[in-house]
Scaffold this motif. Structure first.
Motif, PDB file in Angstrom:
ATOM      1  N   THR A 100      -4.955  -5.784  -4.491  1.00 48.14           N
ATOM      2  CA  THR A 100      -4.614  -6.729  -3.436  1.00 48.14           C
ATOM      3  C   THR A 100      -3.527  -6.235  -2.509  1.00 48.14           C
ATOM      4  O   THR A 100      -3.388  -6.739  -1.412  1.00 48.14           O
ATOM      5  N   THR A 101      -2.770  -5.244  -2.881  1.00 42.51           N
ATOM      6  CA  THR A 101      -1.589  -4.881  -2.107  1.00 42.51           C
ATOM      7  C   THR A 101      -1.905  -4.339  -0.724  1.00 42.51           C
ATOM      8  O   THR A 101      -1.384  -4.832   0.259  1.00 42.51           O
ATOM      9  N   ALA A 102      -2.749  -3.354  -0.610  1.00 50.60           N
ATOM     10  CA  ALA A 102      -2.976  -2.706   0.675  1.00 50.60           C
ATOM     11  C   ALA A 102      -3.733  -3.586   1.655  1.00 50.60           C
ATOM     12  O   ALA A 102      -3.575  -3.450   2.860  1.00 50.60           O
ATOM     13  N   ALA A 103      -4.548  -4.494   1.145  1.00 47.35           N
ATOM     14  CA  ALA A 103      -5.398  -5.269   2.038  1.00 47.35           C
ATOM     15  C   ALA A 103      -4.838  -6.641   2.360  1.00 47.35           C
ATOM     16  O   ALA A 103      -5.441  -7.378   3.116  1.00 47.35           O
ATOM     17  N   SER A 129      -4.628  -7.308   6.232  1.00 43.75           N
ATOM     18  CA  SER A 129      -5.518  -6.533   7.090  1.00 43.75           C
ATOM     19  C   SER A 129      -6.367  -7.397   8.009  1.00 43.75           C
ATOM     20  O   SER A 129      -7.324  -6.921   8.573  1.00 43.75           O
ATOM     21  N   GLY A 130      -6.065  -8.665   8.150  1.00 46.29           N
ATOM     22  CA  GLY A 130      -6.758  -9.443   9.161  1.00 46.29           C
ATOM     23  C   GLY A 130      -7.583 -10.581   8.620  1.00 46.29           C
ATOM     24  O   GLY A 130      -7.210 -11.245   7.681  1.00 46.29           O
ATOM     25  N   SER A 131      -8.746 -10.775   9.211  1.00 44.97           N
ATOM     26  CA  SER A 131      -9.548 -11.963   8.958  1.00 44.97           C
ATOM     27  C   SER A 131     -10.309 -11.923   7.658  1.00 44.97           C
ATOM     28  O   SER A 131     -10.108 -11.079   6.824  1.00 44.97           O
ATOM     29  N   GLY A 132     -11.258 -12.804   7.517  1.00 39.38           N
ATOM     30  CA  GLY A 132     -11.960 -13.159   6.307  1.00 39.38           C
ATOM     31  C   GLY A 132     -12.504 -12.092   5.400  1.00 39.38           C
ATOM     32  O   GLY A 132     -12.831 -12.373   4.278  1.00 39.38           O
ATOM     33  N   GLY A 133     -12.656 -10.882   5.797  1.00 43.73           N
ATOM     34  CA  GLY A 133     -13.131  -9.854   4.896  1.00 43.73           C
ATOM     35  C   GLY A 133     -14.625  -9.833   4.692  1.00 43.73           C
ATOM     36  O   GLY A 133     -15.126  -9.067   3.890  1.00 43.73           O
ATOM     37  N   GLY A 134     -15.359 -10.681   5.382  1.00 45.66           N
ATOM     38  CA  GLY A 134     -16.806 -10.638   5.307  1.00 45.66           C
ATOM     39  C   GLY A 134     -17.390 -11.063   3.986  1.00 45.66           C
ATOM     40  O   GLY A 134     -18.494 -10.678   3.660  1.00 45.66           O
ATOM     41  N   THR A 135     -16.679 -11.844   3.186  1.00 49.95           N
ATOM     42  CA  THR A 135     -17.223 -12.315   1.929  1.00 49.95           C
ATOM     43  C   THR A 135     -16.827 -13.762   1.707  1.00 49.95           C
ATOM     44  O   THR A 135     -15.796 -14.215   2.175  1.00 49.95           O
ATOM     45  N   SER A 136     -17.688 -14.467   0.989  1.00 53.70           N
ATOM     46  CA  SER A 136     -17.373 -15.854   0.658  1.00 53.70           C
ATOM     47  C   SER A 136     -16.880 -15.952  -0.781  1.00 53.70           C
ATOM     48  O   SER A 136     -16.775 -17.039  -1.325  1.00 53.70           O
ATOM     49  N   SER A 137     -16.571 -14.840  -1.386  1.00 50.98           N
ATOM     50  CA  SER A 137     -16.100 -14.812  -2.760  1.00 50.98           C
ATOM     51  C   SER A 137     -14.825 -15.629  -2.911  1.00 50.98           C
ATOM     52  O   SER A 137     -13.974 -15.653  -2.033  1.00 50.98           O
ATOM     53  N   ASN A 163     -12.829 -14.888  -5.422  1.00 48.93           N
ATOM     54  CA  ASN A 163     -11.969 -13.960  -6.145  1.00 48.93           C
ATOM     55  C   ASN A 163     -11.039 -13.265  -5.151  1.00 48.93           C
ATOM     56  O   ASN A 163     -11.485 -12.578  -4.225  1.00 48.93           O
ATOM     57  N   ALA A 164      -9.734 -13.441  -5.342  1.00 50.57           N
ATOM     58  CA  ALA A 164      -8.750 -12.873  -4.406  1.00 50.57           C
ATOM     59  C   ALA A 164      -8.850 -11.354  -4.324  1.00 50.57           C
ATOM     60  O   ALA A 164      -8.681 -10.776  -3.244  1.00 50.57           O
ATOM     61  N   ASP A 165      -9.121 -10.685  -5.449  1.00 47.13           N
ATOM     62  CA  ASP A 165      -9.219  -9.229  -5.435  1.00 47.13           C
ATOM     63  C   ASP A 165     -10.450  -8.766  -4.651  1.00 47.13           C
ATOM     64  O   ASP A 165     -10.395  -7.774  -3.924  1.00 47.13           O
ATOM     65  N   VAL A 166     -11.550  -9.491  -4.785  1.00 54.69           N
ATOM     66  CA  VAL A 166     -12.768  -9.155  -4.036  1.00 54.69           C
ATOM     67  C   VAL A 166     -12.525  -9.373  -2.547  1.00 54.69           C
ATOM     68  O   VAL A 166     -12.891  -8.534  -1.722  1.00 54.69           O
ATOM     69  N   ALA A 169     -13.678  -5.018 -13.825  1.00 52.97           N
ATOM     70  CA  ALA A 169     -12.846  -6.216 -13.937  1.00 52.97           C
ATOM     71  C   ALA A 169     -13.590  -7.433 -14.478  1.00 52.97           C
ATOM     72  O   ALA A 169     -13.034  -8.518 -14.498  1.00 52.97           O
ATOM     73  N   GLY A 170     -14.823  -7.264 -14.893  1.00 50.30           N
ATOM     74  CA  GLY A 170     -15.575  -8.386 -15.440  1.00 50.30           C
ATOM     75  C   GLY A 170     -15.933  -9.437 -14.405  1.00 50.30           C
ATOM     76  O   GLY A 170     -15.847 -10.632 -14.657  1.00 50.30           O
ATOM     77  N   LEU A 171     -16.326  -8.996 -13.229  1.00 50.92           N
ATOM     78  CA  LEU A 171     -16.689  -9.923 -12.159  1.00 50.92           C
ATOM     79  C   LEU A 171     -17.972 -10.673 -12.489  1.00 50.92           C
ATOM     80  O   LEU A 171     -18.844 -10.157 -13.185  1.00 50.92           O
ATOM     81  N   ASN A 172     -18.090 -11.872 -11.946  1.00 53.29           N
ATOM     82  CA  ASN A 172     -19.362 -12.573 -12.089  1.00 53.29           C
ATOM     83  C   ASN A 172     -20.376 -11.920 -11.148  1.00 53.29           C
ATOM     84  O   ASN A 172     -20.019 -11.078 -10.321  1.00 53.29           O
ATOM     85  N   ALA A 173     -21.624 -12.321 -11.254  1.00 52.99           N
ATOM     86  CA  ALA A 173     -22.688 -11.673 -10.482  1.00 52.99           C
ATOM     87  C   ALA A 173     -22.471 -11.789  -8.977  1.00 52.99           C
ATOM     88  O   ALA A 173     -22.703 -10.825  -8.234  1.00 52.99           O
ATOM     89  N   ASP A 174     -22.025 -12.951  -8.516  1.00 54.19           N
ATOM     90  CA  ASP A 174     -21.815 -13.132  -7.072  1.00 54.19           C
ATOM     91  C   ASP A 174     -20.698 -12.231  -6.554  1.00 54.19           C
ATOM     92  O   ASP A 174     -20.809 -11.650  -5.475  1.00 54.19           O
ATOM     93  N   ASP A 175     -19.606 -12.134  -7.313  1.00 59.25           N
ATOM     94  CA  ASP A 175     -18.504 -11.279  -6.887  1.00 59.25           C
ATOM     95  C   ASP A 175     -18.899  -9.809  -6.930  1.00 59.25           C
ATOM     96  O   ASP A 175     -18.520  -9.031  -6.057  1.00 59.25           O
ATOM     97  N   ALA A 176     -19.660  -9.416  -7.949  1.00 54.62           N
ATOM     98  CA  ALA A 176     -20.125  -8.030  -8.029  1.00 54.62           C
ATOM     99  C   ALA A 176     -21.024  -7.698  -6.839  1.00 54.62           C
ATOM    100  O   ALA A 176     -20.934  -6.606  -6.269  1.00 54.62           O
ATOM    101  N   THR A 177     -21.854  -8.656  -6.446  1.00 50.51           N
ATOM    102  CA  THR A 177     -22.710  -8.458  -5.283  1.00 50.51           C
ATOM    103  C   THR A 177     -21.870  -8.333  -4.012  1.00 50.51           C
ATOM    104  O   THR A 177     -22.154  -7.497  -3.151  1.00 50.51           O
ATOM    105  N   ALA A 178     -20.825  -9.142  -3.908  1.00 51.10           N
ATOM    106  CA  ALA A 178     -19.943  -9.072  -2.737  1.00 51.10           C
ATOM    107  C   ALA A 178     -19.270  -7.709  -2.655  1.00 51.10           C
ATOM    108  O   ALA A 178     -19.172  -7.127  -1.569  1.00 51.10           O
TER     109      ALA A 178
END
Length: 112
Positions: free
Chosen positions: A25-28, A31-39, A41-44, A88-97
């Motif tokens: 999470t540190t570098a990003a 870095s601006g707007s939404g990140g193009g994901t609806s996840s 998960n803060a790390d995603v 990190a044991g992401l759920n399927a939606d986060d892994a897809t993101a």
């Protein structure tokens, strides 16, 4: 697997693991707007924001060797973040993101 996509299409490969998902999470963070994901998960979200910033830099670096040289290090950083998220044991939606954001970065490099 996800990191392999980024490293394979990116510049320099990255070595060894040891990165923690909490390091992503540190570098990003600014870095601006939404990140193009609806996840949710803060790390995603942070990873996808970093990818969006990277993609913009890739586009801006077209034809500029000094800007392009800087991208190798950023590519390695994104690769480490993707690797950390992959374990990190992401759920399927986060892994897809994460996979979608990684594809966005490789597409920027390959013109896809």
């Amino acid at each position: 697997m996800i990191a392999g996509l980024l490293v394979g299409a990116g510049a320099c490969g990255s070595s060894g693991g040891g990165s923690k998902a909490s390091d992503t999470t540190t570098a990003a963070a600014d870095s601006g707007s939404g990140g193009g994901t609806s996840s949710g998960n803060a790390d995603v979200k942070a990873y996808c924001k970093a990818v969006d910033a990277y993609v913009k830099k890739v586009k801006d670096a077209t034809g500029d060797a000094s800007k392009a040289a800087e991208l190798g290090t950023q590519s390695q950083d994104l690769s480490k973040k993707a690797a950390a998220l992959a374990t990190a044991g992401l759920n399927a939606d986060d892994a897809t993101a994460v996979a979608d954001c990684t594809k966005k970065s490789t597409d920027a490099l390959t013109g896809g």
